[in-house]
Design a protein around this motif. Structure first.
Motif, PDB file in Angstrom:
ATOM      1  N   ASP A 142      53.345  -1.493 -21.404  1.00  0.00           N
ATOM      2  CA  ASP A 142      52.206  -1.041 -20.602  1.00  0.00           C
ATOM      3  C   ASP A 142      51.744   0.360 -20.999  1.00  0.00           C
ATOM      4  OD1 ASP A 142      54.317   0.406 -19.643  1.00  0.00           O
ATOM      5  OD2 ASP A 142      53.912   0.023 -17.532  1.00  0.00           O
ATOM      6  N   GLY A 143      52.258   0.888 -22.115  1.00  0.00           N
ATOM      7  CA  GLY A 143      51.799   2.175 -22.625  1.00  0.00           C
ATOM      8  C   GLY A 143      52.631   3.358 -22.193  1.00  0.00           C
ATOM      9  N   MET A 144      53.596   3.147 -21.300  1.00  0.00           N
ATOM     10  CA  MET A 144      54.449   4.236 -20.846  1.00  0.00           C
ATOM     11  C   MET A 144      55.520   4.543 -21.899  1.00  0.00           C
ATOM     12  SD  MET A 144      53.565   5.435 -17.952  1.00  0.00           S
ATOM     13  CE  MET A 144      52.010   5.023 -17.218  1.00  0.00           C
ATOM     14  N   LEU A 145      55.892   5.797 -22.007  1.00  0.00           N
ATOM     15  CA  LEU A 145      56.933   6.195 -22.947  1.00  0.00           C
ATOM     16  C   LEU A 145      58.303   6.107 -22.283  1.00  0.00           C
ATOM     17  CD1 LEU A 145      55.297   9.309 -24.656  1.00  0.00           C
ATOM     18  CD2 LEU A 145      55.395   6.961 -25.483  1.00  0.00           C
ATOM     19  N   VAL A 146      59.299   5.797 -23.088  1.00  0.00           N
ATOM     20  CA  VAL A 146      60.690   5.773 -22.639  1.00  0.00           C
ATOM     21  C   VAL A 146      61.451   6.731 -23.548  1.00  0.00           C
ATOM     22  CG1 VAL A 146      62.742   4.356 -22.272  1.00  0.00           C
ATOM     23  CG2 VAL A 146      60.475   3.381 -21.873  1.00  0.00           C
ATOM     24  N   VAL A 147      62.097   7.736 -22.958  1.00  0.00           N
ATOM     25  CA  VAL A 147      62.817   8.754 -23.717  1.00  0.00           C
ATOM     26  C   VAL A 147      64.268   8.748 -23.269  1.00  0.00           C
ATOM     27  CG1 VAL A 147      62.916  11.188 -24.351  1.00  0.00           C
ATOM     28  CG2 VAL A 147      60.707  10.141 -23.793  1.00  0.00           C
ATOM     29  N   LYS A 151      54.107   3.852 -31.706  1.00  0.00           N
ATOM     30  CA  LYS A 151      53.680   2.452 -31.759  1.00  0.00           C
ATOM     31  C   LYS A 151      54.626   1.587 -30.940  1.00  0.00           C
ATOM     32  CE  LYS A 151      51.699   2.945 -36.322  1.00  0.00           C
ATOM     33  NZ  LYS A 151      52.084   3.032 -37.707  1.00  0.00           N
ATOM     34  N   LEU A 152      54.076   0.537 -30.381  1.00  0.00           N
ATOM     35  CA  LEU A 152      54.871  -0.422 -29.605  1.00  0.00           C
ATOM     36  C   LEU A 152      55.932  -1.045 -30.505  1.00  0.00           C
ATOM     37  CD1 LEU A 152      55.085  -1.746 -26.810  1.00  0.00           C
ATOM     38  CD2 LEU A 152      53.589  -3.536 -27.645  1.00  0.00           C
ATOM     39  N   GLY A 153      57.174  -1.071 -30.047  1.00  0.00           N
ATOM     40  CA  GLY A 153      58.267  -1.651 -30.823  1.00  0.00           C
ATOM     41  C   GLY A 153      58.902  -0.678 -31.800  1.00  0.00           C
ATOM     42  N   GLU A 154      58.392   0.535 -31.873  1.00  0.00           N
ATOM     43  CA  GLU A 154      58.914   1.540 -32.793  1.00  0.00           C
ATOM     44  C   GLU A 154      59.771   2.530 -32.013  1.00  0.00           C
ATOM     45  OE1 GLU A 154      56.762   4.180 -36.167  1.00  0.00           O
ATOM     46  OE2 GLU A 154      56.025   4.503 -34.150  1.00  0.00           O
ATOM     47  N   LEU A 155      60.840   3.014 -32.632  1.00  0.00           N
ATOM     48  CA  LEU A 155      61.686   4.036 -32.026  1.00  0.00           C
ATOM     49  C   LEU A 155      61.585   5.279 -32.895  1.00  0.00           C
ATOM     50  CD1 LEU A 155      63.834   4.677 -29.803  1.00  0.00           C
ATOM     51  CD2 LEU A 155      65.554   4.080 -31.499  1.00  0.00           C
ATOM     52  N   VAL A 156      61.087   6.368 -32.318  1.00  0.00           N
ATOM     53  CA  VAL A 156      60.993   7.616 -33.078  1.00  0.00           C
ATOM     54  C   VAL A 156      62.021   8.591 -32.542  1.00  0.00           C
ATOM     55  CG1 VAL A 156      58.581   7.338 -33.728  1.00  0.00           C
ATOM     56  CG2 VAL A 156      59.129   8.472 -31.595  1.00  0.00           C
ATOM     57  N   ASN A 157      62.458   9.487 -33.410  1.00  0.00           N
ATOM     58  CA  ASN A 157      63.516  10.423 -33.062  1.00  0.00           C
ATOM     59  C   ASN A 157      63.060  11.838 -33.376  1.00  0.00           C
ATOM     60  OD1 ASN A 157      65.949  12.048 -34.352  1.00  0.00           O
ATOM     61  ND2 ASN A 157      66.766  10.785 -32.725  1.00  0.00           N
ATOM     62  N   TYR A 158      63.181  12.725 -32.392  1.00  0.00           N
ATOM     63  CA  TYR A 158      62.889  14.149 -32.588  1.00  0.00           C
ATOM     64  C   TYR A 158      64.005  14.959 -31.962  1.00  0.00           C
ATOM     65  CZ  TYR A 158      58.131  12.745 -33.754  1.00  0.00           C
ATOM     66  OH  TYR A 158      57.050  12.165 -34.338  1.00  0.00           O
ATOM     67  N   ASP A 159      64.224  16.145 -32.502  1.00  0.00           N
ATOM     68  CA  ASP A 159      65.154  17.077 -31.877  1.00  0.00           C
ATOM     69  C   ASP A 159      64.377  17.963 -30.926  1.00  0.00           C
ATOM     70  OD1 ASP A 159      67.395  16.122 -33.123  1.00  0.00           O
ATOM     71  OD2 ASP A 159      67.351  17.587 -34.753  1.00  0.00           O
ATOM     72  N   SER A 160      64.932  18.197 -29.750  1.00  0.00           N
ATOM     73  CA  SER A 160      64.300  19.097 -28.781  1.00  0.00           C
ATOM     74  C   SER A 160      64.514  20.542 -29.227  1.00  0.00           C
ATOM     75  CB  SER A 160      64.898  18.865 -27.392  1.00  0.00           C
ATOM     76  OG  SER A 160      66.232  19.329 -27.374  1.00  0.00           O
ATOM     77  N   LEU A 161      63.996  21.471 -28.464  1.00  0.00           N
ATOM     78  CA  LEU A 161      64.148  22.893 -28.790  1.00  0.00           C
ATOM     79  C   LEU A 161      65.608  23.311 -28.908  1.00  0.00           C
ATOM     80  CD1 LEU A 161      61.390  24.493 -26.510  1.00  0.00           C
ATOM     81  CD2 LEU A 161      61.292  24.071 -28.969  1.00  0.00           C
ATOM     82  N   SER A 162      66.480  22.696 -28.094  1.00  0.00           N
ATOM     83  CA  SER A 162      67.907  23.042 -28.137  1.00  0.00           C
ATOM     84  C   SER A 162      68.680  22.220 -29.166  1.00  0.00           C
ATOM     85  CB  SER A 162      68.528  22.838 -26.755  1.00  0.00           C
ATOM     86  OG  SER A 162      68.542  21.464 -26.422  1.00  0.00           O
ATOM     87  N   LYS A 210      57.808   3.147 -26.848  1.00  0.00           N
ATOM     88  CA  LYS A 210      56.695   2.859 -25.944  1.00  0.00           C
ATOM     89  C   LYS A 210      56.912   1.498 -25.313  1.00  0.00           C
ATOM     90  CE  LYS A 210      52.320   3.719 -27.074  1.00  0.00           C
ATOM     91  NZ  LYS A 210      50.976   3.548 -27.647  1.00  0.00           N
ATOM     92  N   ASP A 211      56.722   1.423 -23.998  1.00  0.00           N
ATOM     93  CA  ASP A 211      56.826   0.164 -23.274  1.00  0.00           C
ATOM     94  C   ASP A 211      55.517  -0.614 -23.429  1.00  0.00           C
ATOM     95  OD1 ASP A 211      58.421  -1.514 -21.830  1.00  0.00           O
ATOM     96  OD2 ASP A 211      58.973   0.014 -20.379  1.00  0.00           O
TER      97      ASP A 211
END
Length: 200
Positions: A153-158, A131-142, A150-151
């Motif tokens: 304009d719909g683009m993701l920022v990681v 969601k816009l304005g939300e920051l989610v956190n995940y661990d990668s495979l490593s 989300k910006d």
């Protein structure tokens, strides 16, 4: 009687002075309020680009991106934040012409394997899940932490790296093409120092 009149005039004078000061403060503050941000100015650092949700046929993930996706089982859900060819060249000094030659192929494959560990999440995550304005956190495979937002304009920022294309489907895998390489500082330093010694 005269005292009362002076007192009344004093109170009226002070009240009028307070009223004028308040009126002056309010009008100058209102007149100097900044304009509401437009879509462009609200973006801040990133330029506005339209969200490009591309079908797998039209998406060009580049040779390195296709190699990274090919390392994963196609029938399991993953999300991969794949660097663009330009990002590989700019951030890691890896170009397709040189890095895929037979004498450097094994090193390149090892780098891509390690990058996949930093940039793949074992679940499907489309831009609609953030969601816009939300920051989610995940661990990668490593186990490397990924902070995803989300910006406008719909683009993701990681991890402060912006996507160029989002939501490309490769069977069960969701791919987002990024304008940068997601990795930890230690790996970045080792890859760049290896590239420096190769050039000498």
């Amino acid at each position: 009687m005269r005292r009362r009149q002076v007192l009344k005039h004093s109170i009226a004078y002070v009240s009028m002075l307070v009223f004028v000061c308040c009126f002056f403060i309010v009008t100058t503050t209102v007149l100097k309020l900044p304009d509401a941000p437009t879509k462009e100015s609200a973006m801040g650092f990133y330029p506005i680009t339209r969200s490009r949700k591309v079908s797998p046929k039209d998406a060009n993930l580049g040779k390195f991106g296709e190699m990274m996706i090919g390392m994963l089982p196609q029938d399991l859900a993953f999300t991969v934040f794949v660097p663009s060819e330009e990002a590989f060249k700019r951030d890691l000094r890896l170009s397709v012409n040189d890095a895929l030659k037979s004498d450097r192929f094994n090193d390149t494959y090892a780098i891509l394997t390690r990058l996949l560990g930093f940039s793949a999440v074992p679940r499907a995550l489309s831009s609609a899940n953030v969601k816009l304005g939300e920051l989610v956190n995940y661990d990668s495979l490593s186990g490397f932490p990924l902070y995803i937002s989300k910006d406008i304009d719909g683009m993701l920022v990681v991890n402060r790296i912006r996507s160029e294309i989002v939501d490309v489907r490769k069977k069960e895998i969701v791919v987002h093409l990024m304008d940068g390489v997601i990795m930890d500082a230690e790996f970045e330093q080792s890859v760049l120092s290896d590239n420096d010694t190769d050039e000498d």
